[in-house]
Design a protein around this motif. Structure first.
Motif, PDB file in Angstrom:
ATOM      1  N   PRO A 152       0.834  -1.202   0.000  1.00  0.00           N
ATOM      2  CA  PRO A 152       0.000   0.000   0.000  1.00  0.00           C
ATOM      3  C   PRO A 152       0.871   1.256   0.000  1.00  0.00           C
ATOM      4  O   PRO A 152       1.853   1.348   0.744  1.00  0.00           O
ATOM      5  N   ILE A 153       0.524   2.227  -0.826  1.00  0.00           N
ATOM      6  CA  ILE A 153       1.254   3.496  -0.906  1.00  0.00           C
ATOM      7  C   ILE A 153       0.244   4.627  -0.774  1.00  0.00           C
ATOM      8  O   ILE A 153      -0.693   4.731  -1.575  1.00  0.00           O
ATOM      9  N   VAL A 167       0.376   5.558 -12.049  1.00  0.00           N
ATOM     10  CA  VAL A 167       0.406   5.652 -13.516  1.00  0.00           C
ATOM     11  C   VAL A 167       1.012   4.386 -14.113  1.00  0.00           C
ATOM     12  O   VAL A 167       0.500   3.830 -15.093  1.00  0.00           O
ATOM     13  N   GLY A 168       2.100   3.916 -13.521  1.00  0.00           N
ATOM     14  CA  GLY A 168       2.759   2.726 -14.051  1.00  0.00           C
ATOM     15  C   GLY A 168       1.941   1.470 -13.913  1.00  0.00           C
ATOM     16  O   GLY A 168       2.017   0.566 -14.751  1.00  0.00           O
ATOM     17  N   SER A 169       1.128   1.385 -12.857  1.00  0.00           N
ATOM     18  CA  SER A 169       0.357   0.161 -12.622  1.00  0.00           C
ATOM     19  C   SER A 169      -1.016   0.188 -13.276  1.00  0.00           C
ATOM     20  O   SER A 169      -1.545  -0.873 -13.649  1.00  0.00           O
ATOM     21  N   TRP A 178      -0.580  -4.318 -11.007  1.00  0.00           N
ATOM     22  CA  TRP A 178      -2.020  -4.122 -10.811  1.00  0.00           C
ATOM     23  C   TRP A 178      -2.702  -5.474 -10.648  1.00  0.00           C
ATOM     24  O   TRP A 178      -2.704  -6.305 -11.554  1.00  0.00           O
ATOM     25  N   GLU A 179      -3.308  -5.690  -9.500  1.00  0.00           N
ATOM     26  CA  GLU A 179      -3.938  -6.985  -9.202  1.00  0.00           C
ATOM     27  C   GLU A 179      -5.127  -7.255 -10.106  1.00  0.00           C
ATOM     28  O   GLU A 179      -5.372  -8.404 -10.492  1.00  0.00           O
ATOM     29  N   VAL A 302       0.744  -3.728  -6.066  1.00  0.00           N
ATOM     30  CA  VAL A 302       0.808  -2.394  -5.475  1.00  0.00           C
ATOM     31  C   VAL A 302      -0.599  -1.791  -5.466  1.00  0.00           C
ATOM     32  O   VAL A 302      -1.427  -2.098  -6.314  1.00  0.00           O
ATOM     33  N   LEU A 303      -0.840  -0.934  -4.502  1.00  0.00           N
ATOM     34  CA  LEU A 303      -2.130  -0.239  -4.408  1.00  0.00           C
ATOM     35  C   LEU A 303      -1.886   1.164  -3.886  1.00  0.00           C
ATOM     36  O   LEU A 303      -1.403   1.349  -2.765  1.00  0.00           O
ATOM     37  N   VAL A 304      -2.202   2.172  -4.709  1.00  0.00           N
ATOM     38  CA  VAL A 304      -2.100   3.565  -4.296  1.00  0.00           C
ATOM     39  C   VAL A 304      -3.470   4.012  -3.796  1.00  0.00           C
ATOM     40  O   VAL A 304      -4.485   3.832  -4.475  1.00  0.00           O
ATOM     41  N   TYR A 305      -3.501   4.579  -2.609  1.00  0.00           N
ATOM     42  CA  TYR A 305      -4.742   5.054  -1.996  1.00  0.00           C
ATOM     43  C   TYR A 305      -4.501   6.425  -1.380  1.00  0.00           C
ATOM     44  O   TYR A 305      -3.350   6.890  -1.291  1.00  0.00           O
TER      45      TYR A 305
END
Length: 310
Positions: A152-153, A167-169, A178-179, A302-305
Motif C-alpha cells: 500500500p502506498i 500511472v505505471g500500474s 495491478w492486481e 501495489v495499491l495507491v490510496y
C-alpha cells in the motif's frame, strides 16, 4: 456426508459439518519458530440413518518438528449442534540464512452408527502452504507463499512518488503491479542486479527538472523487480516515458509528460520527483519487503490510496 444404499443407490442419511481452519505464523528472534494451527468442527445437521455421528481428524505438516497432530484422539462423537475445537503449536527449525517449505495434508473420516460414510477426505497435499526463512529482517518467520501480498502506498504523504506508481500500474498498458489485471511485480533480491537497473534508468548524467525543488530521478517499475528495464531489455533510461512533477494550487503533486505525447506502451517510466517523496516510497517498499518476508522471485501487487478520503 451421505449414506447411500448400495442396492438402490439412494441416499438414506446425511450428516452436515461446518469446518473452520487457521494456520498462524509467528516471527521469532531464534530458531525454531512456532506455527499455530486451529481446527473447529460443528455438526450442523443430521437426517435419516446418519445418527451417532463420529469423526476422526488428522493434520500432517511436512517440515514441522511434529509431523502428525490430532485435535482429538481417534473417532470423536458429535451430537447435532455440537462444536469441537482446538489450537496447538508446532515448531519449525530453520537453518541460519536458509529457508524451509511446509506442506500440510489434512484428512478426515466420518462414521454414522459405526459405519464409514465415505472414503477418507483429504486436502492440501503438495501445495506448499507455508515457507519459513531466516533471510529477511534478521529474524526467523513464516508466510503463506501462495498468497501474493499488496504494497500500500498513501498518496496523501507520497504525492508525486505515489502518482508514478499509480500511472505505471494502472495507466501504462503493461499494468505493472495491478492486481485487477493479474500483473504482479516480482521481487529481485540481488543487490548488484538492482543497482545495475538503477544505474541504467537513472544514470549520473540524468539532469532533474530544475523547476522541481530538490528533484530526483524516480523510476517505475522499481529497480528491485524483474520487471525493471522491461525485464532487462532496456539499456538506456532515455527509452522510458519521460515525466516530471508539479505542485498544484491545492498543494498536491501530479505528473506531466516531458517533450512529447504520452506513450501507453512505454517500456518503463522515468520522472523527476521531489527526493523526499521518492525516498518515502522506497522506504515503504523496504519495510514491506521485511514485513511480508519477500524473497527473490516472490510476487506482489501495489495499491495507491489516499488516506484523506477514508
Amino acid at each position: 456426508m451421505q449414506i447411500i444404499n448400495p442396492s438402490t443407490g439412494q441416499e438414506t442419511g446425511r450428516a452436515t459439518y461446518v469446518i473452520k481452519q487457521e494456520v498462524n505464523f509467528k516471527d521469532s528472534t531464534a530458531s525454531p519458530t512456532q506455527v499455530e494451527e486451529f481446527t473447529s468442527v460443528t455438526l450442523v445437521g443430521q437426517s435419516g440413518e446418519a445418527t451417532n455421528n463420529t469423526m476422526d481428524w488428522n493434520s500432517a505438516c511436512v517440515g514441522c518438528s511434529v509431523l502428525h497432530q490430532e485435535p482429538w484422539s481417534g473417532y470423536a462423537s458429535f451430537y447435532n449442534g455440537q462444536t469441537r475445537e482446538r489450537r496447538w503449536n508446532r515448531e519449525v527449525s530453520i537453518p541460519a540464512g536458509g529457508k524451509k517449505d511446509l506442506d500440510w495434508n489434512w484428512s478426515l473420516r466420518t462414521r454414522a452408527g459405526g459405519v464409514e460414510l465415505q472414503e477418507p477426505y483429504q486436502w492440501g497435499s503438495g501445495q506448499v502452504l507455508g515457507r519459513c526463512d531466516n533471510q529477511v529482517a534478521g529474524n526467523f518467520g513464516c508466510i503463506a507463499p501462495r498468497i501474493s501480498p499488496t504494497l500500500p502506498i498513501d498518496y496523501a504523504t507520497r504525492q508525486a512518488g505515489a502518482t508514478l506508481v499509480a500511472v505505471g500500474s494502472q495507466v501504462n498498458n503493461h499494468w505493472w503491479g495491478w492486481e485487477e489485471k493479474n500483473k504482479p511485480l516480482t521481487r529481485l533480491a540481488d543487490d548488484a542486479d538492482a543497482e545495475a537497473n538503477r544505474d541504467i534508468i537513472c544514470p549520473d548524467t540524468f539532469v532533474p527538472d530544475p523547476v522541481v525543488v530538490d528533484g530526483s530521478c524516480d523510476e517505475y517499475p522499481f529497480a528491485r523487480t524483474y520487471q525493471s528495464r522491461d525485464n532487462g531489455t532496456v539499456f538506456s533510461g532515455d527509452r522510458c516515458q519521460q515525466l516530471t512533477s508539479r505542485q498544484l494550487s491545492n498543494g498536491d503533486w501530479d505528473l506531466f509528460t516531458v517533450d512529447g505525447d504520452w506513450d501507453p506502451n512505454a517500456p518503463c517510466l522515468r520522472a523527476t520527483t521531489p527526493l523526499a517523496q521518492n525516498s518515502a516510497v522506497g522506504g515503504d517498499l523496504g519495510r514491506f519487503t521485511q514485513d511480508v518476508r519477500l524473497l527473490d522471485q516472490d510476487k506482489y501487487f501495489v495499491l495507491v490510496y489516499d488516506s484523506r478520503l477514508s
